[in-house]
Design a protein around this motif. Structure first.
Motif, PDB file in Angstrom:
ATOM      1  N   PHE A 291      70.457  13.838 -25.962  1.00 10.08           N
ATOM      2  CA  PHE A 291      69.544  14.959 -25.758  1.00 10.08           C
ATOM      3  C   PHE A 291      68.178  14.630 -26.346  1.00 10.08           C
ATOM      4  O   PHE A 291      68.040  13.749 -27.198  1.00 10.08           O
ATOM      5  N   ASN A 292      67.176  15.358 -25.894  1.00  8.88           N
ATOM      6  CA  ASN A 292      65.821  15.254 -26.420  1.00  8.88           C
ATOM      7  C   ASN A 292      65.502  16.524 -27.198  1.00  8.88           C
ATOM      8  O   ASN A 292      65.906  17.628 -26.804  1.00  8.88           O
ATOM      9  N   CYS A 293      64.781  16.406 -28.286  1.00 10.79           N
ATOM     10  CA  CYS A 293      64.325  17.582 -29.012  1.00 10.79           C
ATOM     11  C   CYS A 293      63.051  17.240 -29.765  1.00 10.79           C
ATOM     12  O   CYS A 293      62.772  16.069 -30.035  1.00 10.79           O
ATOM     13  N   LYS A 294      62.277  18.248 -30.070  1.00 12.98           N
ATOM     14  CA  LYS A 294      61.032  18.078 -30.805  1.00 12.98           C
ATOM     15  C   LYS A 294      61.161  18.729 -32.165  1.00 12.98           C
ATOM     16  O   LYS A 294      61.672  19.840 -32.293  1.00 12.98           O
ATOM     17  N   GLY A 295      60.728  18.022 -33.201  1.00 14.44           N
ATOM     18  CA  GLY A 295      60.798  18.581 -34.540  1.00 14.44           C
ATOM     19  C   GLY A 295      59.885  17.838 -35.492  1.00 14.44           C
ATOM     20  O   GLY A 295      59.258  16.841 -35.139  1.00 14.44           O
ATOM     21  N   THR A 296      59.825  18.353 -36.692  1.00 15.67           N
ATOM     22  CA  THR A 296      59.032  17.736 -37.755  1.00 15.67           C
ATOM     23  C   THR A 296      59.958  17.263 -38.861  1.00 15.67           C
ATOM     24  O   THR A 296      60.857  18.009 -39.276  1.00 15.67           O
ATOM     25  N   ILE A 297      59.768  16.041 -39.340  1.00 16.26           N
ATOM     26  CA  ILE A 297      60.569  15.545 -40.465  1.00 16.26           C
ATOM     27  C   ILE A 297      60.111  16.267 -41.728  1.00 16.26           C
ATOM     28  O   ILE A 297      58.962  16.140 -42.158  1.00 16.26           O
ATOM     29  N   LEU A 298      61.028  17.027 -42.309  1.00 14.30           N
ATOM     30  CA  LEU A 298      60.714  17.823 -43.486  1.00 14.30           C
ATOM     31  C   LEU A 298      61.043  17.109 -44.781  1.00 14.30           C
ATOM     32  O   LEU A 298      60.424  17.351 -45.814  1.00 14.30           O
ATOM     33  N   ASP A 299      62.061  16.227 -44.743  1.00 12.75           N
ATOM     34  CA  ASP A 299      62.494  15.590 -45.990  1.00 12.75           C
ATOM     35  C   ASP A 299      63.285  14.332 -45.670  1.00 12.75           C
ATOM     36  O   ASP A 299      63.914  14.227 -44.612  1.00 12.75           O
ATOM     37  N   PHE A 300      63.235  13.359 -46.592  1.00 14.52           N
ATOM     38  CA  PHE A 300      64.028  12.145 -46.495  1.00 14.52           C
ATOM     39  C   PHE A 300      65.113  12.185 -47.562  1.00 14.52           C
ATOM     40  O   PHE A 300      64.931  12.765 -48.629  1.00 14.52           O
ATOM     41  N   HIS A 301      66.237  11.552 -47.271  1.00 15.16           N
ATOM     42  CA  HIS A 301      67.333  11.458 -48.227  1.00 15.16           C
ATOM     43  C   HIS A 301      67.660   9.985 -48.471  1.00 15.16           C
ATOM     44  O   HIS A 301      68.630   9.455 -47.936  1.00 15.16           O
ATOM     45  N   PRO A 302      66.837   9.313 -49.299  1.00 15.83           N
ATOM     46  CA  PRO A 302      67.052   7.879 -49.513  1.00 15.83           C
ATOM     47  C   PRO A 302      68.385   7.560 -50.164  1.00 15.83           C
ATOM     48  O   PRO A 302      68.922   6.468 -49.981  1.00 15.83           O
ATOM     49  N   GLN A 303      68.946   8.516 -50.925  1.00 17.43           N
ATOM     50  CA  GLN A 303      70.224   8.250 -51.577  1.00 17.43           C
ATOM     51  C   GLN A 303      71.371   8.144 -50.573  1.00 17.43           C
ATOM     52  O   GLN A 303      72.441   7.631 -50.903  1.00 17.43           O
ATOM     53  N   GLU A 304      71.172   8.637 -49.350  1.00 20.45           N
ATOM     54  CA  GLU A 304      72.198   8.544 -48.326  1.00 20.45           C
ATOM     55  C   GLU A 304      71.817   7.540 -47.233  1.00 20.45           C
ATOM     56  O   GLU A 304      72.420   7.509 -46.167  1.00 20.45           O
ATOM     57  N   SER A 305      70.801   6.736 -47.490  1.00 24.05           N
ATOM     58  CA  SER A 305      70.362   5.725 -46.532  1.00 24.05           C
ATOM     59  C   SER A 305      70.886   4.353 -46.950  1.00 24.05           C
ATOM     60  O   SER A 305      71.081   4.092 -48.139  1.00 24.05           O
ATOM     61  N   TRP A 306      71.112   3.490 -45.975  1.00 22.44           N
ATOM     62  CA  TRP A 306      71.651   2.173 -46.282  1.00 22.44           C
ATOM     63  C   TRP A 306      71.383   1.234 -45.111  1.00 22.44           C
ATOM     64  O   TRP A 306      70.771   1.606 -44.121  1.00 22.44           O
ATOM     65  N   TYR A 307      71.835  -0.019 -45.225  1.00 18.34           N
ATOM     66  CA  TYR A 307      71.665  -0.987 -44.142  1.00 18.34           C
ATOM     67  C   TYR A 307      72.900  -1.881 -44.085  1.00 18.34           C
ATOM     68  O   TYR A 307      73.702  -1.925 -45.026  1.00 18.34           O
ATOM     69  N   TYR A 308      73.054  -2.576 -42.957  1.00 21.13           N
ATOM     70  CA  TYR A 308      74.174  -3.506 -42.838  1.00 21.13           C
ATOM     71  C   TYR A 308      73.794  -4.623 -41.865  1.00 21.13           C
ATOM     72  O   TYR A 308      72.869  -4.483 -41.059  1.00 21.13           O
ATOM     73  N   GLU A 309      74.529  -5.725 -41.954  1.00 24.04           N
ATOM     74  CA  GLU A 309      74.334  -6.838 -41.028  1.00 24.04           C
ATOM     75  C   GLU A 309      75.172  -6.582 -39.786  1.00 24.04           C
ATOM     76  O   GLU A 309      76.339  -6.186 -39.879  1.00 24.04           O
ATOM     77  N   ALA A 310      74.568  -6.813 -38.598  1.00 24.78           N
ATOM     78  CA  ALA A 310      75.241  -6.497 -37.331  1.00 24.78           C
ATOM     79  C   ALA A 310      75.149  -7.676 -36.372  1.00 24.78           C
ATOM     80  O   ALA A 310      74.257  -8.531 -36.467  1.00 24.78           O
ATOM     81  N   CYS A 311      76.078  -7.676 -35.426  1.00 22.59           N
ATOM     82  CA  CYS A 311      76.076  -8.672 -34.361  1.00 22.59           C
ATOM     83  C   CYS A 311      74.883  -8.422 -33.453  1.00 22.59           C
ATOM     84  O   CYS A 311      74.691  -7.297 -32.964  1.00 22.59           O
ATOM     85  N   GLY A 312      74.091  -9.450 -33.210  1.00 20.87           N
ATOM     86  CA  GLY A 312      72.886  -9.294 -32.414  1.00 20.87           C
ATOM     87  C   GLY A 312      73.091  -9.488 -30.932  1.00 20.87           C
ATOM     88  O   GLY A 312      72.113  -9.476 -30.175  1.00 20.87           O
ATOM     89  N   ASN A 313      74.360  -9.665 -30.477  1.00 20.80           N
ATOM     90  CA  ASN A 313      74.608  -9.796 -29.044  1.00 20.80           C
ATOM     91  C   ASN A 313      74.196  -8.521 -28.319  1.00 20.80           C
ATOM     92  O   ASN A 313      74.271  -7.423 -28.860  1.00 20.80           O
ATOM     93  N   ASP A 314      73.795  -8.632 -27.074  1.00 22.17           N
ATOM     94  CA  ASP A 314      73.302  -7.512 -26.288  1.00 22.17           C
ATOM     95  C   ASP A 314      74.278  -6.349 -26.301  1.00 22.17           C
ATOM     96  O   ASP A 314      75.461  -6.504 -25.966  1.00 22.17           O
ATOM     97  N   ARG A 315      73.782  -5.140 -26.712  1.00 23.00           N
ATOM     98  CA  ARG A 315      74.532  -3.883 -26.712  1.00 23.00           C
ATOM     99  C   ARG A 315      75.768  -3.906 -27.619  1.00 23.00           C
ATOM    100  O   ARG A 315      76.695  -3.140 -27.416  1.00 23.00           O
ATOM    101  N   CYS A 316      75.802  -4.780 -28.564  1.00 17.76           N
ATOM    102  CA  CYS A 316      76.937  -4.801 -29.494  1.00 17.76           C
ATOM    103  C   CYS A 316      76.568  -4.037 -30.765  1.00 17.76           C
ATOM    104  O   CYS A 316      76.981  -2.897 -30.958  1.00 17.76           O
ATOM    105  N   LEU A 317      75.777  -4.689 -31.618  1.00 16.58           N
ATOM    106  CA  LEU A 317      75.256  -4.058 -32.840  1.00 16.58           C
ATOM    107  C   LEU A 317      76.355  -3.572 -33.772  1.00 16.58           C
ATOM    108  O   LEU A 317      76.158  -2.674 -34.589  1.00 16.58           O
ATOM    109  N   LYS A 318      77.547  -4.146 -33.650  1.00 15.04           N
ATOM    110  CA  LYS A 318      78.667  -3.806 -34.519  1.00 15.04           C
ATOM    111  C   LYS A 318      78.521  -4.514 -35.851  1.00 15.04           C
ATOM    112  O   LYS A 318      78.113  -5.677 -35.914  1.00 15.04           O
ATOM    113  N   GLY A 319      78.845  -3.797 -36.924  1.00 14.51           N
ATOM    114  CA  GLY A 319      78.802  -4.409 -38.231  1.00 14.51           C
ATOM    115  C   GLY A 319      79.761  -5.588 -38.319  1.00 14.51           C
ATOM    116  O   GLY A 319      80.864  -5.564 -37.765  1.00 14.51           O
ATOM    117  N   ILE A 320      79.312  -6.631 -38.983  1.00 13.66           N
ATOM    118  CA  ILE A 320      80.139  -7.826 -39.120  1.00 13.66           C
ATOM    119  C   ILE A 320      80.601  -7.962 -40.563  1.00 13.66           C
ATOM    120  O   ILE A 320      80.039  -7.354 -41.481  1.00 13.66           O
TER     121      ILE A 320
END
Length: 362
Positions: A291-320
């Motif tokens: 879906f599409n929606c319009k809004g304004t970012i009111l706040d960030f939650h860095p304590q719940e943000s993270w990153y991971y390494e993923a498979c770079g094959n086309d349309r995969c992006l699964k964590g390895i």
């Protein structure tokens, strides 16, 4: 008639007459468990002052005092308004004490005194507000699901809820409602019709500032605070008008070009797309999809943000698996890993003109 603004020096009986309205009236226990009376009075000029009745005089004054009444008082004590960190007080240099000599009478008609005496402050002023004094806040409820928590107190268990309020400029503060006030708001929000898109405005009068783990909050006080849901007052009408202008300016032109697959849509085309939704519709919908929606970012939650390494094959992006290298087998796409990319996740609070919710952004 005299005004509280001209209250004389401390520890003196004042025999002049003062016309007042009782804004708030409650029974207050001291540290020994004895019950006295507390009042917040307002005079004809809008000046507020606190008054107390000791436990020894409670029986005399209990039948004479009623919240909302206009009274003429005489022969009361004027005392220093010393800080009390267990209970906030009215912001005044002095307070009044009612004793055996104090007289209370019903005045003749014709006196006009404010019924509520609100003194709302901007949320940006809360951090510098003296925590020993009461404050009044007016805000829009940004929390749409009210959860009641039970906490252990010195006097037993107590119920409360934490809500987020936003003022007319969009500044937010956490507000803690205790006991019946929490239940009142929960019932109101649960009974609010789904199609009712009007903002829920609340006013909390005679509240106090509390700090928990470094976060400043506004909290109701047992017996002392007054709570109003969608009050019919001029301040609410002014708030909604100003809030609407603030939201329009903050959201205007925040969307430029949005890419959907291979097709780039301009702002108006994107908002008019078949899958455009308001946040309130997305929150209540059980439909899965994109879906599409319009809004304004009111706040960030860095304590719940993270990153991971993923498979770079086309349309995969699964964590390895940790330690995987190029050429290792990917469990999702069943192919050798052609490249490794870093995928980020961020949790943000997004709001539109009606509602707000959390978005997870990859």
């Amino acid at each position: 008639m005299e005004s509280f603004k001209s209250t004389p020096s401390i520890k003196k009986t004042w025999n002049k007459r003062v016309i007042v309205r009782i804004l708030r009236f409650w029974v207050q226990k001291d540290l020994t468990g004895r019950e006295g009376l507390e009042m917040i009075l307002i005079d004809e000029w809008g000046n507020q002052i606190q008054a107390s009745v000791s436990f020894g005089n409670k029986r005399k004054f209990m039948p004479l005092l009623r919240e909302g009444d206009i009274n003429m008082i005489q022969n009361f004590q004027v005392m220093d308004n010393k800080p009390n960190f267990q209970m906030a007080k009215v912001d005044h240099l002095y307070m009044l004490g009612f004793g055996l000599a104090t007289q209370i009478e019903q005045p003749d008609e014709g006196f006009e005194i404010l019924e509520n005496g609100f003194n709302f402050i901007p949320f940006t002023d809360i951090p510098t507000h003296d925590p020993t004094f009461f404050l009044d806040v007016l805000g829009e409820v940004m929390t749409h699901t009210i959860n009641i928590d039970w906490v252990e107190m010195r006097t037993g268990k107590a119920s409360k809820c934490d809500i987020t309020l936003a003022d007319a400029d969009g500044t937010q503060v956490t507000c803690v409602l205790w006991g019946s006030l929490a239940e009142e708001l929960k019932t109101f929000m649960e009974n609010k019709l789904a199609e009712d898109k009007e903002p829920v405005m609340v006013a909390l009068q005679f509240a106090k500032i509390s700090t928990f783990r470094g976060q400043i909050k506004v909290s109701s006080m047992k017996n002392a605070s007054k709570f109003f849901i969608c009050p019919d007052i001029k301040e609410v009408k002014d708030f909604i008008l100003r809030r609407g202008v603030s939201r329009s300016s903050s959201c205007n032109d925040t969307i430029t070009d949005i890419s959907i697959g291979q097709q780039a849509l301009n702002r108006n085309e994107w908002l008019d797309a078949a899958h455009a939704r308001r946040l309130c519709d997305l929150i209540k919908s059980e439909e899965c999809g994109t879906f599409n929606c319009k809004g304004t970012i009111l706040d960030f939650h860095p304590q719940e943000s993270w990153y991971y390494e993923a498979c770079g094959n086309d349309r995969c992006l699964k964590g390895i698996a940790k330690g995987s290298t190029i050429g290792d087998h990917c469990k999702k796409c069943k192919r050798p890993i052609g490249s490794i990319i870093i995928r980020y996740l961020m949790k943000v609070l997004v709001g539109d003109e009606i509602d707000q919710t959390y978005f997870t952004i990859f």
